[in-house]
Design an enzyme around this catalytic site. Structure first.
Site, PDB file in Angstrom:
ATOM      1  N   THR A   7       7.360  -1.843  15.804  1.00 42.44           N
ATOM      2  CA  THR A   7       6.953  -0.895  14.770  1.00 42.44           C
ATOM      3  C   THR A   7       5.643  -0.214  15.140  1.00 42.44           C
ATOM      4  O   THR A   7       5.474   0.987  14.918  1.00 42.44           O
ATOM      5  CB  THR A   7       6.818  -1.607  13.415  1.00 42.44           C
TER       6      THR A   7
ATOM      7  N   TYR B 291       0.284  -8.545  15.785  1.00 45.22           N
ATOM      8  CA  TYR B 291      -0.190  -7.560  14.801  1.00 45.22           C
ATOM      9  C   TYR B 291      -1.410  -6.813  15.331  1.00 45.22           C
ATOM     10  O   TYR B 291      -1.458  -5.574  15.299  1.00 45.22           O
ATOM     11  CB  TYR B 291      -0.525  -8.257  13.492  1.00 45.22           C
TER      12      TYR B 291
ATOM     13  N   THR C 161      10.047  -5.992   4.817  1.00 45.14           N
ATOM     14  CA  THR C 161       8.947  -6.620   4.080  1.00 45.14           C
ATOM     15  C   THR C 161       8.650  -5.894   2.774  1.00 45.14           C
ATOM     16  O   THR C 161       8.094  -6.476   1.849  1.00 45.14           O
ATOM     17  CB  THR C 161       7.651  -6.685   4.924  1.00 45.14           C
TER      18      THR C 161
ATOM     19  N   VAL D 127      12.091   2.519  11.397  1.00 43.72           N
ATOM     20  CA  VAL D 127      11.378   3.567  12.131  1.00 43.72           C
ATOM     21  C   VAL D 127      11.297   3.288  13.625  1.00 43.72           C
ATOM     22  O   VAL D 127      10.853   4.163  14.384  1.00 43.72           O
ATOM     23  CB  VAL D 127       9.959   3.792  11.568  1.00 43.72           C
TER      24      VAL D 127
ATOM     25  N   VAL E 245       0.830  -1.206   0.000  1.00 41.27           N
ATOM     26  CA  VAL E 245       0.000   0.000   0.000  1.00 41.27           C
ATOM     27  C   VAL E 245       0.862   1.253   0.000  1.00 41.27           C
ATOM     28  O   VAL E 245       0.568   2.236  -0.694  1.00 41.27           O
ATOM     29  CB  VAL E 245      -0.965   0.009   1.205  1.00 41.27           C
TER      30      VAL E 245
END
Length: 320
Positions: free
Chosen positions: A101, A154, A44, A66, A21
């Site tokens: 993350t 996740y 990824t 990040v 995305v």
């Protein structure tokens, strides 16, 4: 049309910009005339996704994780935080990185937005609803998530990211928004990322059995990436804090999806049933009342058309 939806961005930062995305967001923003800085550690994401952007004036790639603080040297007016492993294959392989993350990465991206006085948009997910007991899922639903299950790294990373983004706005007045993305598909997905659409397409083109989990009656709602990107940018251009669902309210079962992809691929692949993953949601369908009302957004690409285009992309890429 809300006047806020017509903001013209000068310089956008897209974390995870080499991902599926994220790379489409970079492309769309450049097409609108914005400068774009893509920040990605390539854990990824892939260089291939942003290769066509390398020669475009105004595009900059920064290879960085990040979860470590990072700075942007030029003035920024938009930060889109899309860095995160997002497919089961990735977040099960990188559980701690996924959690970092969603937590440290979100904090560091928010710090960039706060420093520059920029609009910040967090990419959250329908997975915050878990295996939902409300159907379709509206933004007011709190979810049904197993905090210690295999998918929790996740689910909970995104839920924490939402909490952190909300606290940042309340504490520092940072201009934030949260988008909850439902199942998005399209070109630039990886064939082995573990998600149903690329898995089924890869298998169909190779003449392999399509591996349907459980009885195949669990549902998903498929939104083409072009529609998802339009929704994200509409949310960014608004003053909506959200969260706001972005997805296609048309459900399809996994068995129906397998048969449709087989048809579109011109394949004779059979279906092979395999064990269903732990905590796999039985249903997934967004209530997009808020997106329709606040953003004047809804999907335009019909699943059959979008899947046909995606099959064609995979076929060309694989030389099938």
């Amino acid at each position: 049309m809300n006047a806020a939806l017509s903001r013209n961005w000068k310089h956008a930062v897209v974390t995870g910009g080499a991902g599926f995305v994220g790379s489409h967001l970079c492309t769309a923003l450049l097409a609108q005339g914005a400068r774009v800085t893509c920040v990605d550690d390539l854990s990824t994401g892939t260089p291939e996704n942003i290769a066509p952007l390398r020669g475009i004036p105004g595009f900059t790639f920064v290879e960085a994780d990040v979860t470590e603080p990072f700075r942007i040297g030029h003035e920024v007016d938009l930060v889109l935080h899309f860095a995160s492993p997002a497919s089961p294959a990735d977040y099960l392989r990188l559980p701690l990185h996924t959690l970092d993350t969603g937590s440290l990465g979100t904090r560091n991206a928010l710090a960039v937005a706060r420093t520059h006085g920029a609009r910040f948009v967090l990419a959250s997910t329908s997975e915050v609803y878990g295996d939902p007991q409300q159907h379709p899922q509206s933004e007011t639903y709190w979810g049904n998530v197993n905090p210690v299950g295999p998918r929790s790294v996740y689910d909970e990373a995104k839920r924490f990211g939402e909490a952190l983004t909300t606290a940042e706005a309340n504490t520092h007045g940072t201009d934030t928004g949260i988008v909850r993305l439902f199942n998005t598909y399209g070109p630039r997905m990886r064939g082995h990322d573990g998600r149903a659409v690329p898995t089924f397409i890869r298998q169909a083109l190779a003449g392999e059995p399509l591996t349907v989990t459980g009885d195949g009656l669990q549902t998903r709602s498929l939104c083409h990436v072009d529609d998802t990107v339009r929704g994200i940018l509409a949310a960014a251009a608004s003053d909506l804090r959200g969260p706001v669902n972005l997805g296609n309210p048309v459900e399809i079962t996994m068995l129906e999806l397998a048969h449709l992809i087989t048809e579109l691929a011109g394949s004779r692949s059979p279906v092979r049933y395999i064990e269903r993953p732990t905590d796999d949601p039985a249903v997934r369908c967004p209530d997009i009342t808020m997106a329709r009302g606040k953003l004047q957004w809804e999907p335009e690409v019909a699943p059959r058309d979008g899947l046909a285009r995606t099959v064609a992309w995979f076929r060309k890429r694989q030389g099938a």
